[in-house]
Scaffold this active site. Sequence first.
Site, mmCIF file in Angstrom:
data_model
loop_
_atom_site.group_PDB
_atom_site.id
_atom_site.type_symbol
_atom_site.label_atom_id
_atom_site.label_comp_id
_atom_site.label_asym_id
_atom_site.label_seq_id
_atom_site.Cartn_x
_atom_site.Cartn_y
_atom_site.Cartn_z
ATOM 1 N N GLY A 7 -47.127 34.340 29.361
ATOM 2 C CA GLY A 7 -47.028 33.172 28.470
ATOM 3 C C GLY A 7 -45.697 32.466 28.628
ATOM 4 N N GLY A 11 -41.928 27.826 25.058
ATOM 5 C CA GLY A 11 -41.604 28.640 23.888
ATOM 6 C C GLY A 11 -40.834 29.913 24.179
ATOM 7 C CE1 TYR A 149 -50.740 35.333 16.077
ATOM 8 C CE2 TYR A 149 -49.794 35.369 13.862
ATOM 9 C CZ TYR A 149 -49.634 35.346 15.240
ATOM 10 O OH TYR A 149 -48.370 35.358 15.787
ATOM 11 N N GLY A 183 -39.994 27.732 15.368
ATOM 12 C CA GLY A 183 -40.297 26.411 15.929
ATOM 13 C C GLY A 183 -39.976 26.381 17.415
#
Length: 261
Positions: A7, A11, A149, A183
């Site tokens: 991933g 981020g 989740y 964030g």
Amino acid sequence: MVVLITGASAGFGAACAREFVARGAKVIITARREERLLALQRELGESSCAIIAQDIADTATLESKLTATLDSRGWKLDVLVNNAGLALGIAPAYACEIGDWERMVEINILALIRLTHFVLPGFVAQKSGHIINIGSIAGSYPYPGGNVYGASKAFVKQFSLNLRADLYDKNIRVTDIEPGLAGGSEFSLVRFKGDEQRAADLYRDTAPLLPEDIAQAVCFAAFAPSHVNINRLEIMPTAQAPAALNVHKISQNAPESKGVQ
Ligand code: 8X3
């Protein structure tokens, strides 16, 4: 140190790649979007950064590409950062899409255990290795809409602890990094199915964690002396706390309906 980061196109994953390379490690970054990986590789340098453009859901293909990458570079893997994961939707359990639940199980649990299962025999043979999982505070604290989740991240937490039970005598470390509100990533955009306004609203007027904060925590665990295993790191922004216990009263005007202290 050679580190595989899943991933890694944005981020936390991209921030981890930057921090590992800044500390002298070599990284193999994987994600679906090749152009993002290529841009990060250009930034970090080809000698320090290899890319594998691959959907992690097809773990078998990812595993064969990983073997080919390690062979062609003459590298051996030291650290696996299981960062790929996602939240889909924030609806109450009775209004969720079953496909969203299945996709979270597929990526947050199945892909993570498959990749872990793939690297473990090599780690045991070389008598060293480190698996760093990105969990979540959602694995410890329930919240409305967290349903599958949060449950998937509870799995990641317990899987990490159980791995330690099997690996404590193999010189293999396992760490679960558990961030709160963060964030600077596409996490909320994905969770809110592309609703940019809703994602922006979540972070407006507050100071969430940033990807760099998580990268520092991951590297704190990875670069700790080899006799030190960081089991879990639960990290929240200063502006967040586990919620008070709330009790819904039938009369919405009752003062207790705001919750119990
Ligand atoms: C991300 C943190 O609070 O959105 O895992 O569940 S939270």
